[in-house]
Write a protein that holds these residues in place. Structure first.
Motif, PDB file in Angstrom:
ATOM      1  N   ALA A 108      15.854  17.196  43.435  1.00  0.00           N
ATOM      2  CA  ALA A 108      15.177  17.843  42.306  1.00  0.00           C
ATOM      3  C   ALA A 108      14.265  16.860  41.597  1.00  0.00           C
ATOM      4  CB  ALA A 108      16.202  18.407  41.331  1.00  0.00           C
ATOM      5  N   LEU A 109      13.142  17.375  41.153  1.00  0.00           N
ATOM      6  CA  LEU A 109      12.173  16.600  40.375  1.00  0.00           C
ATOM      7  C   LEU A 109      11.890  17.364  39.091  1.00  0.00           C
ATOM      8  CD1 LEU A 109      10.028  14.308  40.049  1.00  0.00           C
ATOM      9  CD2 LEU A 109       8.428  15.818  41.268  1.00  0.00           C
ATOM     10  N   VAL A 110      11.934  16.662  37.970  1.00  0.00           N
ATOM     11  CA  VAL A 110      11.656  17.248  36.669  1.00  0.00           C
ATOM     12  C   VAL A 110      10.340  16.685  36.146  1.00  0.00           C
ATOM     13  CG1 VAL A 110      12.427  17.431  34.270  1.00  0.00           C
ATOM     14  CG2 VAL A 110      14.101  17.549  36.137  1.00  0.00           C
ATOM     15  N   LEU A 111       9.380  17.560  35.918  1.00  0.00           N
ATOM     16  CA  LEU A 111       8.102  17.176  35.324  1.00  0.00           C
ATOM     17  C   LEU A 111       8.030  17.772  33.924  1.00  0.00           C
ATOM     18  CD1 LEU A 111       5.614  17.806  38.293  1.00  0.00           C
ATOM     19  CD2 LEU A 111       6.903  15.736  37.739  1.00  0.00           C
ATOM     20  N   MET A 112       7.642  16.948  32.955  1.00  0.00           N
ATOM     21  CA  MET A 112       7.609  17.421  31.575  1.00  0.00           C
ATOM     22  C   MET A 112       6.469  16.757  30.827  1.00  0.00           C
ATOM     23  SD  MET A 112       9.218  19.279  29.184  1.00  0.00           S
ATOM     24  CE  MET A 112      10.948  19.504  29.644  1.00  0.00           C
ATOM     25  N   GLY A 113       5.680  17.569  30.133  1.00  0.00           N
ATOM     26  CA  GLY A 113       4.617  17.030  29.300  1.00  0.00           C
ATOM     27  C   GLY A 113       5.176  16.391  28.040  1.00  0.00           C
ATOM     28  N   THR A 114       4.673  15.239  27.670  1.00  0.00           N
ATOM     29  CA  THR A 114       5.193  14.543  26.493  1.00  0.00           C
ATOM     30  C   THR A 114       4.824  15.246  25.196  1.00  0.00           C
ATOM     31  OG1 THR A 114       3.237  13.102  26.315  1.00  0.00           O
ATOM     32  CG2 THR A 114       5.080  12.301  27.662  1.00  0.00           C
ATOM     33  N   LYS A 115       3.830  16.151  25.241  1.00  0.00           N
ATOM     34  CA  LYS A 115       3.359  16.824  24.035  1.00  0.00           C
ATOM     35  C   LYS A 115       3.668  18.325  24.057  1.00  0.00           C
ATOM     36  CE  LYS A 115       1.305  13.123  22.318  1.00  0.00           C
ATOM     37  NZ  LYS A 115       1.798  12.472  21.085  1.00  0.00           N
ATOM     38  N   ASP A 116       4.676  18.724  24.813  1.00  0.00           N
ATOM     39  CA  ASP A 116       5.015  20.142  24.910  1.00  0.00           C
ATOM     40  C   ASP A 116       5.621  20.619  23.593  1.00  0.00           C
ATOM     41  OD1 ASP A 116       5.926  22.685  25.497  1.00  0.00           O
ATOM     42  OD2 ASP A 116       6.627  22.152  27.491  1.00  0.00           O
ATOM     43  N   VAL A 117       4.914  21.538  22.915  1.00  0.00           N
ATOM     44  CA  VAL A 117       5.359  21.991  21.592  1.00  0.00           C
ATOM     45  C   VAL A 117       6.573  22.907  21.664  1.00  0.00           C
ATOM     46  CG1 VAL A 117       3.066  21.767  20.573  1.00  0.00           C
ATOM     47  CG2 VAL A 117       3.743  23.940  21.629  1.00  0.00           C
ATOM     48  N   ASP A 118       6.944  23.369  22.849  1.00  0.00           N
ATOM     49  CA  ASP A 118       8.119  24.226  22.964  1.00  0.00           C
ATOM     50  C   ASP A 118       9.423  23.444  22.820  1.00  0.00           C
ATOM     51  OD1 ASP A 118       7.276  26.803  23.088  1.00  0.00           O
ATOM     52  OD2 ASP A 118       7.107  26.883  25.268  1.00  0.00           O
ATOM     53  N   PHE A 119       9.345  22.120  22.838  1.00  0.00           N
ATOM     54  CA  PHE A 119      10.542  21.287  22.748  1.00  0.00           C
ATOM     55  C   PHE A 119      10.376  20.253  21.645  1.00  0.00           C
ATOM     56  CE2 PHE A 119       9.869  22.448  27.232  1.00  0.00           C
ATOM     57  CZ  PHE A 119      11.031  23.188  27.457  1.00  0.00           C
ATOM     58  N   PRO A 120      11.291  20.224  20.674  1.00  0.00           N
ATOM     59  CA  PRO A 120      11.209  19.176  19.644  1.00  0.00           C
ATOM     60  C   PRO A 120      11.258  17.772  20.239  1.00  0.00           C
ATOM     61  CG  PRO A 120      12.741  20.899  18.982  1.00  0.00           C
ATOM     62  CD  PRO A 120      12.374  21.179  20.412  1.00  0.00           C
ATOM     63  N   ASP A 121      11.987  17.623  21.358  1.00  0.00           N
ATOM     64  CA  ASP A 121      12.089  16.332  22.041  1.00  0.00           C
ATOM     65  C   ASP A 121      11.984  16.591  23.553  1.00  0.00           C
ATOM     66  OD1 ASP A 121      12.722  13.861  23.122  1.00  0.00           O
ATOM     67  OD2 ASP A 121      14.281  13.432  21.635  1.00  0.00           O
ATOM     68  N   PRO A 122      10.767  16.665  24.094  1.00  0.00           N
ATOM     69  CA  PRO A 122      10.593  16.986  25.513  1.00  0.00           C
ATOM     70  C   PRO A 122      11.336  16.033  26.451  1.00  0.00           C
ATOM     71  CG  PRO A 122       8.495  17.147  24.377  1.00  0.00           C
ATOM     72  CD  PRO A 122       9.456  16.521  23.417  1.00  0.00           C
ATOM     73  N   GLY A 138       0.624  15.558  28.264  1.00  0.00           N
ATOM     74  CA  GLY A 138       0.672  16.913  28.791  1.00  0.00           C
ATOM     75  C   GLY A 138       1.371  17.871  27.847  1.00  0.00           C
ATOM     76  N   GLY A 139       0.899  19.129  27.847  1.00  0.00           N
ATOM     77  CA  GLY A 139       1.537  20.178  27.083  1.00  0.00           C
ATOM     78  C   GLY A 139       2.455  20.992  27.978  1.00  0.00           C
ATOM     79  N   HIS A 140       2.517  22.300  27.728  1.00  0.00           N
ATOM     80  CA  HIS A 140       3.445  23.161  28.452  1.00  0.00           C
ATOM     81  C   HIS A 140       2.985  23.470  29.870  1.00  0.00           C
ATOM     82  CE1 HIS A 140       7.021  25.592  28.363  1.00  0.00           C
ATOM     83  NE2 HIS A 140       6.384  26.684  28.704  1.00  0.00           N
ATOM     84  N   TYR A 141       1.699  23.238  30.146  1.00  0.00           N
ATOM     85  CA  TYR A 141       1.140  23.540  31.465  1.00  0.00           C
ATOM     86  C   TYR A 141       0.412  22.313  32.028  1.00  0.00           C
ATOM     87  CZ  TYR A 141       1.848  28.258  29.614  1.00  0.00           C
ATOM     88  OH  TYR A 141       2.389  29.396  29.048  1.00  0.00           O
ATOM     89  N   PRO A 142       1.128  21.254  32.346  1.00  0.00           N
ATOM     90  CA  PRO A 142       0.454  20.034  32.816  1.00  0.00           C
ATOM     91  C   PRO A 142      -0.286  20.232  34.130  1.00  0.00           C
ATOM     92  CG  PRO A 142       2.829  19.883  33.150  1.00  0.00           C
ATOM     93  CD  PRO A 142       2.585  21.094  32.297  1.00  0.00           C
ATOM     94  N   MET A 143       0.113  21.214  34.941  1.00  0.00           N
ATOM     95  CA  MET A 143      -0.578  21.455  36.213  1.00  0.00           C
ATOM     96  C   MET A 143      -2.007  21.943  35.987  1.00  0.00           C
ATOM     97  SD  MET A 143       1.608  23.936  35.243  1.00  0.00           S
ATOM     98  CE  MET A 143       1.757  25.728  35.093  1.00  0.00           C
ATOM     99  N   ALA A 144      -2.283  22.487  34.796  1.00  0.00           N
ATOM    100  CA  ALA A 144      -3.638  22.917  34.453  1.00  0.00           C
ATOM    101  C   ALA A 144      -4.363  21.887  33.610  1.00  0.00           C
ATOM    102  CB  ALA A 144      -3.601  24.257  33.717  1.00  0.00           C
ATOM    103  N   GLY A 145      -3.640  21.274  32.666  1.00  0.00           N
ATOM    104  CA  GLY A 145      -4.267  20.291  31.790  1.00  0.00           C
ATOM    105  C   GLY A 145      -4.374  18.912  32.406  1.00  0.00           C
ATOM    106  N   PHE A 146      -3.383  18.557  33.229  1.00  0.00           N
ATOM    107  CA  PHE A 146      -3.346  17.241  33.876  1.00  0.00           C
ATOM    108  C   PHE A 146      -3.016  17.415  35.362  1.00  0.00           C
ATOM    109  CE2 PHE A 146      -2.763  16.360  29.451  1.00  0.00           C
ATOM    110  CZ  PHE A 146      -3.328  15.108  29.220  1.00  0.00           C
ATOM    111  N   PRO A 147      -3.875  18.094  36.115  1.00  0.00           N
ATOM    112  CA  PRO A 147      -3.551  18.384  37.518  1.00  0.00           C
ATOM    113  C   PRO A 147      -3.396  17.132  38.379  1.00  0.00           C
ATOM    114  CG  PRO A 147      -5.838  18.947  37.041  1.00  0.00           C
ATOM    115  CD  PRO A 147      -5.175  18.680  35.732  1.00  0.00           C
TER     116      PRO A 147
END
Length: 282
Positions: free
Chosen positions: A223-237, A258-267
């Motif tokens: 498993a690989l977990v990718l997470m944007g550091t600036k995702d507003v859906d999480f107080p602590d991404p 990255g926000g909630h959609y890094p594949m679009a903002g940071f492909p």
């Protein structure tokens, strides 16, 4: 950009739309898939379309990977009229798609709401899954408090009747880098949600549980977990990413800015994290 012809798989309750990079402008197989590589199935998040991966797919196919993107029930080019829009129901659509394409083993990637979906498939049908990727997913999220639950319920109910709110929310989900086609894409999302039959689908998604408890325990694949550091859906991404990686015995990669959609903002950053994982599981 993807130039393949939209294809469909029939499932109980309707049809699911998908694109397959192994199919050219007309139905048929084209060259370009690297020997020994494993197909990749990319699932969009709630109230989104498969084209959310439009900037990532070319980077993966250029590296020799077969990439399939799938619309969710009631959204994009998939049919409306479904009565179950849960992550578990979508998991059955993924299995049906793999069977339809004759794919015996694939990497599954889910964004946001469908992170739970790929975990479900991996737990229920491990023989089909070479690995899973969570992209800003809610699985193993911190338990919400009463206020957060009430806020989500209120906002969800508003989205059913006012799709424009979803377009406005996209600005929050891309806090730094936005793709050049950002305004056109979010306008397209709002237009989709205003189409006949979409209200029922919207209601199904906003009332669904995107963070079910206990599903990760059945997962044994990488498993690989990718997470944007600036995702507003999480107080602590990063804390959520750590929880996911620990539960899945996988590893995490934080997409800086990255926000909630890094594949679009940071492909490119998303591809740089994903490609080594695809090589390893193959």
């Amino acid at each position: 950009m993807n130039t393949t012809v939209t294809q469909y798989v029939t499932v109980p309750g309707g049809r699911i739309a998908f694109d397959d990079s192994a199919a050219g402008p007309t139905t048929g197989t084209t060259a370009g898939t690297a020997a020994g590589s494993v197909p990749v199935v990319l699932l969009p998040g709630m109230l989104d379309r498969r084209t959310t991966y439009r900037h990532l797919v070319p980077l993966l196919t250029a590296a020799g990977h077969r990439v399939i993107t799938m619309d969710l029930r009631g959204l994009g080019d998939s049919s409306t009229g479904f009565t179950d829009h849960s992550p578990a129901a979508i998991a059955t659509d993924v299995v049906a798609l793999l069977d339809h394409l004759g794919i015996g083993r694939a990497v599954l990637a889910g964004n946001s709401y469908t992170g739970a979906t790929v975990v479900k498939v991996a737990g229920d049908r491990p023989e089909l899954v070479a690995g899973i990727v969570l992209i800003d997913a809610f699985i193993e999220n911190l338990p919400p408090n009463a206020f957060q639950k009430a806020l989500v319920k209120t906002l969800g109910a508003a989205l059913v009747h006012f799709p424009a709110l979803w377009g406005a929310a996209q600005k929050l989900y891309f806090p730094t880098e936005r793709p050049a086609d950002f305004d056109a894409y979010r306008a397209g999302l709002v237009a989709m949600l205003r189409e006949p039959g979409r209200k029922a689908a919207t209601r199904g998604y906003v009332s669904g549980d995107s963070a079910p408890v206990g599903w990760t325990a059945a997962v044994t694949c990488p498993a690989l977990v990718l997470m944007g550091t600036k995702d507003v859906d999480f107080p602590d991404p990063e804390l959520v990413a750590d929880r996911q990686a620990a539960a899945l015995k996988g590893r995490k990669v934080m997409i800086d800015g990255g926000g909630h959609y890094p594949m679009a903002g940071f492909p490119q950053a998303t591809a740089d994290a994903l490609l080594p994982f695809l090589h390893e599981v193959a």
